[in-house]
Design a protein around this motif. Structure first.
Motif, PDB file in Angstrom:
ATOM      1  N   UNK A 149       2.276   2.700 -13.033  1.00 21.17           N
ATOM      2  CA  UNK A 149       3.126   2.070 -12.018  1.00 21.17           C
ATOM      3  C   UNK A 149       2.829   2.627 -10.630  1.00 21.17           C
ATOM      4  N   UNK A 150       2.567   3.930 -10.554  1.00 16.18           N
ATOM      5  CA  UNK A 150       2.238   4.545  -9.266  1.00 16.18           C
ATOM      6  C   UNK A 150       0.953   3.947  -8.697  1.00 16.18           C
ATOM      7  N   UNK A 151      -0.021   3.677  -9.563  1.00 14.64           N
ATOM      8  CA  UNK A 151      -1.271   3.053  -9.126  1.00 14.64           C
ATOM      9  C   UNK A 151      -0.982   1.675  -8.519  1.00 14.64           C
ATOM     10  N   UNK A 152      -0.106   0.906  -9.169  1.00 21.95           N
ATOM     11  CA  UNK A 152       0.249  -0.420  -8.643  1.00 21.95           C
ATOM     12  C   UNK A 152       0.991  -0.304  -7.317  1.00 21.95           C
ATOM     13  N   UNK A 153       1.848   0.698  -7.203  1.00 20.94           N
ATOM     14  CA  UNK A 153       2.573   0.903  -5.943  1.00 20.94           C
ATOM     15  C   UNK A 153       1.606   1.201  -4.807  1.00 20.94           C
ATOM     16  N   UNK A 154       0.576   1.970  -5.120  1.00 16.74           N
ATOM     17  CA  UNK A 154      -0.436   2.285  -4.103  1.00 16.74           C
ATOM     18  C   UNK A 154      -1.142   1.005  -3.651  1.00 16.74           C
ATOM     19  N   UNK A 155      -1.462   0.134  -4.609  1.00 19.40           N
ATOM     20  CA  UNK A 155      -2.105  -1.136  -4.254  1.00 19.40           C
ATOM     21  C   UNK A 155      -1.172  -1.995  -3.412  1.00 19.40           C
ATOM     22  N   UNK A 156       0.103  -1.996  -3.751  1.00 21.59           N
ATOM     23  CA  UNK A 156       1.088  -2.757  -2.988  1.00 21.59           C
ATOM     24  C   UNK A 156       1.179  -2.224  -1.561  1.00 21.59           C
ATOM     25  N   UNK A 157       1.215  -0.900  -1.425  1.00 21.41           N
ATOM     26  CA  UNK A 157       1.245  -0.283  -0.091  1.00 21.41           C
ATOM     27  C   UNK A 157       0.017  -0.670   0.728  1.00 21.41           C
ATOM     28  N   UNK A 158      -1.151  -0.661   0.087  1.00 24.02           N
ATOM     29  CA  UNK A 158      -2.386  -1.014   0.785  1.00 24.02           C
ATOM     30  C   UNK A 158      -2.326  -2.464   1.270  1.00 24.02           C
ATOM     31  N   UNK A 159      -1.781  -3.351   0.438  1.00 23.71           N
ATOM     32  CA  UNK A 159      -1.643  -4.758   0.834  1.00 23.71           C
ATOM     33  C   UNK A 159      -0.717  -4.918   2.026  1.00 23.71           C
ATOM     34  N   UNK A 160       0.381  -4.182   2.009  1.00 25.45           N
ATOM     35  CA  UNK A 160       1.339  -4.254   3.116  1.00 25.45           C
ATOM     36  C   UNK A 160       0.710  -3.710   4.396  1.00 25.45           C
ATOM     37  N   UNK A 161      -0.021  -2.603   4.253  1.00 21.73           N
ATOM     38  CA  UNK A 161      -0.695  -2.039   5.427  1.00 21.73           C
ATOM     39  C   UNK A 161      -1.774  -2.977   5.972  1.00 21.73           C
ATOM     40  N   UNK A 162      -2.337  -3.806   5.088  1.00 17.95           N
ATOM     41  CA  UNK A 162      -3.361  -4.767   5.505  1.00 17.95           C
ATOM     42  C   UNK A 162      -2.739  -6.012   6.147  1.00 17.95           C
ATOM     43  N   UNK A 163      -1.398  -6.062   6.197  1.00 21.56           N
ATOM     44  CA  UNK A 163      -0.759  -7.176   6.878  1.00 21.56           C
ATOM     45  C   UNK A 163      -0.066  -8.170   5.970  1.00 21.56           C
ATOM     46  N   UNK A 164      -0.078  -7.943   4.668  1.00 26.57           N
ATOM     47  CA  UNK A 164       0.618  -8.847   3.750  1.00 26.57           C
ATOM     48  C   UNK A 164       2.126  -8.718   3.946  1.00 26.57           C
ATOM     49  N   UNK A 165       2.797  -9.837   3.825  1.00 24.98           N
ATOM     50  CA  UNK A 165       4.256  -9.868   3.953  1.00 24.98           C
ATOM     51  C   UNK A 165       4.830 -10.236   2.588  1.00 24.98           C
ATOM     52  N   UNK A 166       5.842  -9.506   2.156  1.00 24.70           N
ATOM     53  CA  UNK A 166       6.451  -9.784   0.860  1.00 24.70           C
ATOM     54  C   UNK A 166       7.386 -10.976   0.969  1.00 24.70           C
TER      55      UNK A 166
END
Length: 119
Positions: free
Chosen positions: A40-57
């Protein structure tokens, strides 16, 4: 990229539900929990990277993340209680080992009997 974020959030929710089921099972081992938490932590890291890249939830993704947060809030006290139980058992084992070691220092015993040198 939004589909990718959807997939990450859904996988996180699945792992959180699996973690909840595992933790609530009294026969489960903490090692199992750690594996699920690492995934789950690995997925959270990917989610953080997406948000930092400009993705909006999206609102749906935020709702799923709120469910994950709710699961975490329910599990934290249970996991803490189990951790404290394990620590207590370890302390008891250490005390027993210390007591046994103190008697073994008195020397070898004869025919299952031992001589208590403590007074």
């Amino acid at each position: 990229m939004a589909i990718y974020m959807d997939e990450i959030v859904k996988q996180m929710l699945q792992l959180s539900c699996k973690l909840e089921h595992t933790v609530l099972n009294s026969d489960s081992e903490p090692e199992e929990w750690v594996l699920l938490l690492d995934e789950r932590q690995y997925l959270m890291k990917q989610l953080d990277e997406g948000i930092l890249a400009g993705e909006v939830l999206s609102d749906h993704q935020k709702m799923l993340l709120a469910q994950i947060h709710g699961i975490d809030q329910r599990l934290q006290p249970i996991m803490l209680e189990r951790k404290q139980g394990v620590e207590k058992k370890l302390r008891e084992i250490q005390r027993s080992k210390t007591a046994v070691d103190a008697y073994h220092e008195a020397g070898p015993s004869a025919y299952g009997a031992f001589f208590d040198s403590k007074k």
